[in-house]
Design an enzyme around this catalytic site. Structure first.
Site, PDB file in Angstrom:
ATOM      1  N   LYS A  60       2.528  -2.129   3.378  1.00  0.00           N
ATOM      2  CA  LYS A  60       1.574  -1.314   3.403  1.00  0.00           C
ATOM      3  C   LYS A  60       0.177  -2.251   3.859  1.00  0.00           C
ATOM      4  O   LYS A  60      -0.835  -1.467   4.567  1.00  0.00           O
ATOM      5  CB  LYS A  60       1.410  -0.518   2.063  1.00  0.00           C
ATOM      6  CG  LYS A  60       2.649   0.415   1.746  1.00  0.00           C
ATOM      7  CD  LYS A  60       2.637   1.551   2.947  1.00  0.00           C
ATOM      8  CE  LYS A  60       3.588   2.540   2.340  1.00  0.00           C
ATOM      9  NZ  LYS A  60       3.895   3.534   3.468  1.00  0.00           N
ATOM     10  N   TYR A 106       6.917  -3.622  -0.401  1.00  0.00           N
ATOM     11  CA  TYR A 106       6.192  -2.448  -0.362  1.00  0.00           C
ATOM     12  C   TYR A 106       4.713  -2.638  -0.075  1.00  0.00           C
ATOM     13  O   TYR A 106       3.952  -2.220   0.853  1.00  0.00           O
ATOM     14  CB  TYR A 106       6.114  -1.680  -1.450  1.00  0.00           C
ATOM     15  CG  TYR A 106       5.606  -0.106  -1.065  1.00  0.00           C
ATOM     16  CD1 TYR A 106       6.462   0.963  -0.577  1.00  0.00           C
ATOM     17  CD2 TYR A 106       4.533   0.227  -1.877  1.00  0.00           C
ATOM     18  CE1 TYR A 106       5.886   2.416  -0.013  1.00  0.00           C
ATOM     19  CE2 TYR A 106       3.919   1.514  -1.572  1.00  0.00           C
ATOM     20  CZ  TYR A 106       4.460   2.490  -0.825  1.00  0.00           C
ATOM     21  OH  TYR A 106       4.255   3.844  -0.727  1.00  0.00           O
ATOM     22  N   SER A 109      -1.048   3.318   1.726  1.00  0.00           N
ATOM     23  CA  SER A 109      -0.944   3.582   0.115  1.00  0.00           C
ATOM     24  C   SER A 109      -2.193   2.769  -0.290  1.00  0.00           C
ATOM     25  O   SER A 109      -2.916   1.819   0.116  1.00  0.00           O
ATOM     26  CB  SER A 109       0.248   2.844  -0.422  1.00  0.00           C
ATOM     27  OG  SER A 109       0.374   2.621  -1.827  1.00  0.00           O
TER      28      SER A 109
END
Length: 259
Positions: free
Chosen positions: A158, A154, A141
């Site tokens: 990532k 998150y 991401s």
């Protein structure tokens, strides 16, 4: 066709980005394995991509070691080889860090990082035993490069995928295995749609303001990245003809993050 008779396993591929990647690979001649928690949806997606001769669905919880090993074994039994893994399965949980439930933290990291590890290990054991190597692609991401509020696990996960890809690139080189990371900006999938009202509530702003002033503010054109954009990037990594392109991360974000 750029992937004629290659075999690709794509996790989280019954919908969204994963499904578009699998469909793009199939159009380019690949045989695809749709690995997903939802077996019925995986089977339906496989039928769309050519049926049992060219595509199969397998049930896979990427955090479950036995299910990962069984799913990879099923793919090998059906098609005899695996040339590409796309580790795409993921979730999102939005919350301030000081209020973040520990069980949700562990769940998110398990899906993104444990899932990447387990699927990678399973396919490497096959790729290392035969000539030709393979390509492993992780779904990172922009949050592999940047941070945003409310997304601590998150962002952590990532970022971690870039480290994993670099290690796999080094260890896999002598076997002809490449590893790379795709880093999309916001793609308007159900995962992102769910975040819009959640962030509106947390920040006390409208959903339109979330889209314009948070999600797309730093892009050059105010546009979402599309599933097709990401799938074309996956095809580029999967079909690249040499080991020159390995250990890299490519941002696909309408200029949100520039390197």
């Amino acid at each position: 066709m750029r992937m004629q008779d290659k075999v690709a396993v794509v996790t989280g591929a019954a919908s969204g980005i994963g499904k578009e990647i699998a469909a793009t690979f199939a159009r380019e001649g690949a045989k695809v394995v749709i690995a997903d928690l939802n077996k019925a949806a995986a089977d339906a997606a496989a039928l769309e991509m050519g049926g049992t001769d060219r595509a199969i669905g397998v049930a896979m919880d990427v955090t479950n070691e036995a299910q990962v090993e069984a799913g990879v074994a099923e793919a090998l039994a059906k098609f005899g080889r695996i040339d590409v893994l796309v580790s795409n399965a993921g979730i999102q949980v939005v919350s301030p860090l000081d209020e973040f439930p520990f069980d949700k933290w562990k769940q998110l990291l398990a899906i993104h990082l444990d899932g990447a590890f387990l699927t990678t290990r399973a396919v490497l054991r096959h790729m290392y035993t035969r000539p030709g190597g393979g390509s492993i692609i992780y779904m990172g991401s922009v949050h592999s490069k940047e941070a945003s509020q409310l997304k601590a696990p998150y962002v952590t996960a990532k970022h971690g995928l870039i480290g994993l890809a670099k290690t796999v690139a080094k260890e896999g080189a002598k076997h002809g295995v490449r590893a790379n990371v795709i880093c999309p900006g916001f793609v308007r999938t159900p995962l992102v749609e769910k975040q819009i009202p959640e962030q509106a509530k947390e920040f006390g702003i409208s959903e339109a303001e979330v889209v314009k002033n948070i999600m797309l503010k730093e892009t050059v054109d105010g546009e979402f990245t599309t599933v097709q954009d990401v799938a074309e990037t996956a095809l580029f990594f999967a079909s690249f003809g040499s080991n020159a392109l390995t250990g890299q991360s490519l941002v696909v974000s309408h200029g949100w993050f520039m390197q």
